[in-house]
Write an enzyme that holds these catalytic residues in place. Structure first.
Site: not given
Length: 362
Positions: A255, A300
């Site tokens: 990611s 996140k």
């Protein structure tokens, strides 16, 4: 004993028993929570995250932070009390254990898979960044893996560069399978290769390997049908005209690809990408610069805002989920490609925030 006192005592004992059971009884769940963020333009553990040599680089400012998610280990036994607390905690997410560790995957297997994905994301980030900047590099077909007890074992090795099969040059992994399957099981097939050691030596010198040799293999029948195989998986490798090292330990998964790519672009570009702004983000990236979705977007966002981020580069496919739970003070910027991200950062740098592509809940 008065009835009221007995009732209170019984209730207290039941509550104590429930609490003990909640602590002692494991439940099949795992937990995800916000992890640390790292500025790809800065340092981690005392050394630059991005190290480029053999090419002129430029000073950078601001932040391009990659973001992470913490997860409980595969062998961690969560109890019922922890599960309930996790469900109630806004910043944490409790999910079925099999969501994070499917098919009984062990901690070691999961870590290995994450390390491989992280390594591949770094390679794709370099490719996407140099493509975006128009810097040429070489792409070649290599042996990615060799199947145990196959005809190729002991003759071909991971990292060998495949130049041709039966005299036909190959330019992509599919070309290898296409040539091999033209044969029948039991037929001979000839590979023209550059051995891995020689290929690595040439790559370190930023040169194209030239010393080739030919090897002959006898094909066998595939377990899935009658097609001929030799027992290898072909892949791609890249030779860059200068060295790009990404130094970041204890991080896995794909990611961070987008943020690594943007960090490389920033260091190789005279003008600052961020204009001094604190930008964080996430997203996988492929060799063509396409940004893909990731897991744990909510955590996140929380981690980025806690670190001080004001803007967050968000994969288009994560936009709806991100827009539904965005921390105060954080502006989401929708991205589909590295070029999208670069153009949005240019708008941000110029103060044109009203025209930034945004995320919606739909």
């Amino acid at each position: 004993m008065p009835r009221r006192t007995a009732t209170m005592l019984a209730s207290t004992l039941v509550l104590i028993c429930l609490l003990i059971a909640g602590v002692l009884i494991p439940v099949p769940y795992a937990e995800m929570s916000p992890g640390p963020t790292v500025n790809t333009l800065g340092e981690a553990r005392g050394e630059p995250v991005l190290q480029i040599s053999g090419r002129k680089t430029y000073p950078t400012d601001g932040h391009l932070n990659m973001t992470t998610v913490r997860v409980t280990s595969a062998d961690y036994k969560m109890n019922a009390v922890e599960a309930v607390y996790g469900w109630l905690a806004h910043d944490n997410v409790v999910v079925p254990h099999d969501t994070l560790y499917p098919d009984g995957k062990t901690e070691e297997e999961s870590s290995q898979e994450n390390a491989e994905e992280f390594s591949q994301s770094q390679e794709s980030a370099k490719v996407a960044a140099l493509d975006e900047l128009g810097i040429p590099f070489t792409t070649r077909v290599v042996v990615a893996s060799v199947v145990k007890d196959s005809p190729a074992e002991g003759t071909l090795h991971a990292g060998d560069v495949i130049k041709a099969v039966d005299g036909k040059p190959v330019t992509k992994p599919a070309d290898v399978a296409a040539q091999v399957t033209k044969r029948k099981p039991g037929d001979k097939v000839e590979f023209t290769i550059v051995p891995a050691a020689e290929a690595v030596a040439a790559e370190k010198a930023h040169k194209e390997p030239t010393a080739t040799r030919k090897v002959s293999l006898t094909t066998v029948k595939s377990e899935e049908g009658d097609r001929a195989i030799v027992g290898i998986q072909a892949g791609t490798d890249h030779v860059f005209p200068f060295t790009i090292d990404i130094k970041l330990a204890d991080v896995g998964g794909p990611s961070a690809g987008l943020m690594f790519a943007l960090g490389i672009v920033d260091k190789l570009t005279p003008e600052s990408l961020t204009g001094g702004k604190f930008v964080a983000g996430t997203g996988t990236i492929d060799d063509e610069g396409k940004v893909g979705p990731i897991g744990g977007i909510r955590m996140k966002l929380v981690g980025a805002r806690s670190a001080g981020a004001e803007y967050f580069l968000t994969p288009a496919e994560n936009c709806a989920a991100a827009a539904g739970d965005t921390p105060d003070g954080l502006t989401l910027i929708k991205v589909d490609t590295i070029d999208d991200a670069k153009k949005s950062l240019e708008k941000l740098r110029k103060g044109d925030t009203a025209n930034l592509p945004s995320c919606s809940k739909d």
